[in-house]
Design a protein around this motif. Sequence first.
Motif, PDB file in Angstrom:
ATOM      1  N   SER A  19       2.493   0.632  54.096  1.00 48.35           N
ATOM      2  CA  SER A  19       3.183   1.714  53.381  1.00 48.35           C
ATOM      3  C   SER A  19       4.053   2.499  54.391  1.00 48.35           C
ATOM      4  N   ILE A  20       4.739   3.536  53.761  1.00 50.88           N
ATOM      5  CA  ILE A  20       5.524   4.194  54.646  1.00 50.88           C
ATOM      6  C   ILE A  20       5.055   5.569  55.043  1.00 50.88           C
ATOM      7  N   ASP A  21       3.626   5.676  54.985  1.00 50.98           N
ATOM      8  CA  ASP A  21       2.986   6.968  54.998  1.00 50.98           C
ATOM      9  C   ASP A  21       2.732   7.318  56.419  1.00 50.98           C
ATOM     10  N   SER A  22       2.603   6.098  57.402  1.00 49.56           N
ATOM     11  CA  SER A  22       2.378   6.633  58.636  1.00 49.56           C
ATOM     12  C   SER A  22       3.670   6.236  59.432  1.00 49.56           C
ATOM     13  N   ASN A  23       3.777   6.508  60.601  1.00 49.72           N
ATOM     14  CA  ASN A  23       4.955   6.211  61.453  1.00 49.72           C
ATOM     15  C   ASN A  23       4.945   4.767  61.734  1.00 49.72           C
ATOM     16  N   THR A  39      19.618 -11.388  55.944  1.00 53.53           N
ATOM     17  CA  THR A  39      19.319 -12.305  54.966  1.00 53.53           C
ATOM     18  C   THR A  39      20.156 -11.981  53.755  1.00 53.53           C
ATOM     19  N   GLU A  40      20.945 -10.924  53.964  1.00 57.09           N
ATOM     20  CA  GLU A  40      22.012 -10.576  52.996  1.00 57.09           C
ATOM     21  C   GLU A  40      21.713  -9.934  51.737  1.00 57.09           C
ATOM     22  N   ASP A  41      20.209  -9.621  51.773  1.00 55.75           N
ATOM     23  CA  ASP A  41      19.497  -8.906  50.673  1.00 55.75           C
ATOM     24  C   ASP A  41      19.913  -7.059  51.021  1.00 55.75           C
ATOM     25  N   LEU A  42      21.119  -6.760  50.935  1.00 57.02           N
ATOM     26  CA  LEU A  42      21.536  -5.446  51.220  1.00 57.02           C
ATOM     27  C   LEU A  42      20.923  -4.454  50.307  1.00 57.02           C
ATOM     28  N   GLU A  43      20.947  -4.652  49.174  1.00 64.47           N
ATOM     29  CA  GLU A  43      20.588  -3.658  48.036  1.00 64.47           C
ATOM     30  C   GLU A  43      19.065  -3.269  48.388  1.00 64.47           C
ATOM     31  N   ALA A  44      18.237  -4.424  48.801  1.00 64.64           N
ATOM     32  CA  ALA A  44      16.940  -4.117  48.932  1.00 64.64           C
ATOM     33  C   ALA A  44      16.655  -3.508  50.482  1.00 64.64           C
ATOM     34  N   ALA A  45      17.421  -3.814  51.228  1.00 68.91           N
ATOM     35  CA  ALA A  45      17.198  -2.971  52.688  1.00 68.91           C
ATOM     36  C   ALA A  45      17.710  -1.497  52.436  1.00 68.91           C
ATOM     37  N   ILE A  46      18.821  -1.336  51.435  1.00 65.24           N
ATOM     38  CA  ILE A  46      19.037   0.215  51.512  1.00 65.24           C
ATOM     39  C   ILE A  46      17.977   0.786  50.804  1.00 65.24           C
ATOM     40  N   LEU A  47      17.499   0.297  49.890  1.00 62.23           N
ATOM     41  CA  LEU A  47      16.404   0.963  48.972  1.00 62.23           C
ATOM     42  C   LEU A  47      15.274   1.280  49.627  1.00 62.23           C
ATOM     43  N   LEU A  48      14.825   0.389  50.837  1.00 59.15           N
ATOM     44  CA  LEU A  48      13.598   0.442  51.780  1.00 59.15           C
ATOM     45  C   LEU A  48      13.834   1.560  52.743  1.00 59.15           C
ATOM     46  N   LEU A  49      15.012   1.498  53.449  1.00 56.70           N
ATOM     47  CA  LEU A  49      15.441   2.439  54.379  1.00 56.70           C
ATOM     48  C   LEU A  49      15.685   3.825  53.635  1.00 56.70           C
ATOM     49  N   ILE A  53      13.285   7.109  54.826  1.00 55.19           N
ATOM     50  CA  ILE A  53      14.154   8.328  55.252  1.00 55.19           C
ATOM     51  C   ILE A  53      13.423   9.439  54.453  1.00 55.19           C
ATOM     52  N   LYS A  54      13.237   9.301  53.216  1.00 52.18           N
ATOM     53  CA  LYS A  54      12.621  10.103  52.105  1.00 52.18           C
ATOM     54  C   LYS A  54      11.457  11.017  52.705  1.00 52.18           C
ATOM     55  N   ASN A  55      10.732  10.223  53.633  1.00 55.19           N
ATOM     56  CA  ASN A  55       9.341  10.694  54.162  1.00 55.19           C
ATOM     57  C   ASN A  55       9.635  11.656  54.937  1.00 55.19           C
ATOM     58  N   ARG A  56       9.465  12.875  54.968  1.00 56.64           N
ATOM     59  CA  ARG A  56       9.763  14.364  55.797  1.00 56.64           C
ATOM     60  C   ARG A  56       8.602  14.214  56.936  1.00 56.64           C
ATOM     61  N   GLY A  57       7.317  13.500  56.832  1.00 55.99           N
ATOM     62  CA  GLY A  57       6.377  13.608  57.571  1.00 55.99           C
ATOM     63  C   GLY A  57       6.537  12.958  58.812  1.00 55.99           C
ATOM     64  N   LEU A  58       7.490  11.777  58.815  1.00 57.93           N
ATOM     65  CA  LEU A  58       7.485  10.994  59.910  1.00 57.93           C
ATOM     66  C   LEU A  58       8.208  11.495  61.254  1.00 57.93           C
ATOM     67  N   GLU A  59       7.895  10.770  62.278  1.00 58.45           N
ATOM     68  CA  GLU A  59       8.579  11.160  63.453  1.00 58.45           C
ATOM     69  C   GLU A  59      10.009  11.261  63.398  1.00 58.45           C
ATOM     70  N   LYS A  60      10.917  12.173  64.062  1.00 64.29           N
ATOM     71  CA  LYS A  60      12.472  12.443  63.925  1.00 64.29           C
ATOM     72  C   LYS A  60      12.887  10.879  64.500  1.00 64.29           C
ATOM     73  N   ALA A  61      12.502  10.233  65.546  1.00 62.82           N
ATOM     74  CA  ALA A  61      12.970   9.102  65.870  1.00 62.82           C
ATOM     75  C   ALA A  61      13.168   7.793  64.796  1.00 62.82           C
ATOM     76  N   ILE A  62      11.933   7.946  64.062  1.00 69.33           N
ATOM     77  CA  ILE A  62      12.096   6.743  63.073  1.00 69.33           C
ATOM     78  C   ILE A  62      13.134   7.156  61.999  1.00 69.33           C
ATOM     79  N   ASN A  63      13.119   8.492  61.460  1.00 64.62           N
ATOM     80  CA  ASN A  63      14.038   9.075  60.602  1.00 64.62           C
ATOM     81  C   ASN A  63      15.674   8.828  61.064  1.00 64.62           C
TER      82      ASN A  63
END
Length: 110
Positions: A19-23, A39-49, A53-63
């Motif tokens: 999950s994206i709950d931890s760094n 692999t050209e699955d651009l929409e899935a990549a954008i959604l996942l990124l 990014i929405k997870n404000r609790g992560l380290e600045k470097a990961i964001n």
Amino acid sequence: MAYLQKKYEEVIKLSEEPSIDSNEGAASQMYRAMALRETEDLEAAILLLSEVIKNRGLEKAINIRSRYERALTYLKSKNEKKAIADFQFIISKDFDYLDVQEQMKKLRGL
């Protein structure tokens, strides 16, 4: 190229669970999104990124790195406006981040 494609597919498969709950989990998902982009699955990549990014609790470097990867994905999907927005955000946080200045010059035709 077939070798790289297989490696990207392995990354995608191996990173299905975290999950994206931890760094660490967010970093894993960022790499998954990078593989999806290749692999050209651009929409899935954008959604996942975007989820990372929405997870404000992560380290600045990961964001910041997730925004950078999303900007590159936007470029690959020909959405220059959104790529510029992510690059501008990165510049506001870290003026010298990777090749963001060069990317912006290319986008502005300089």
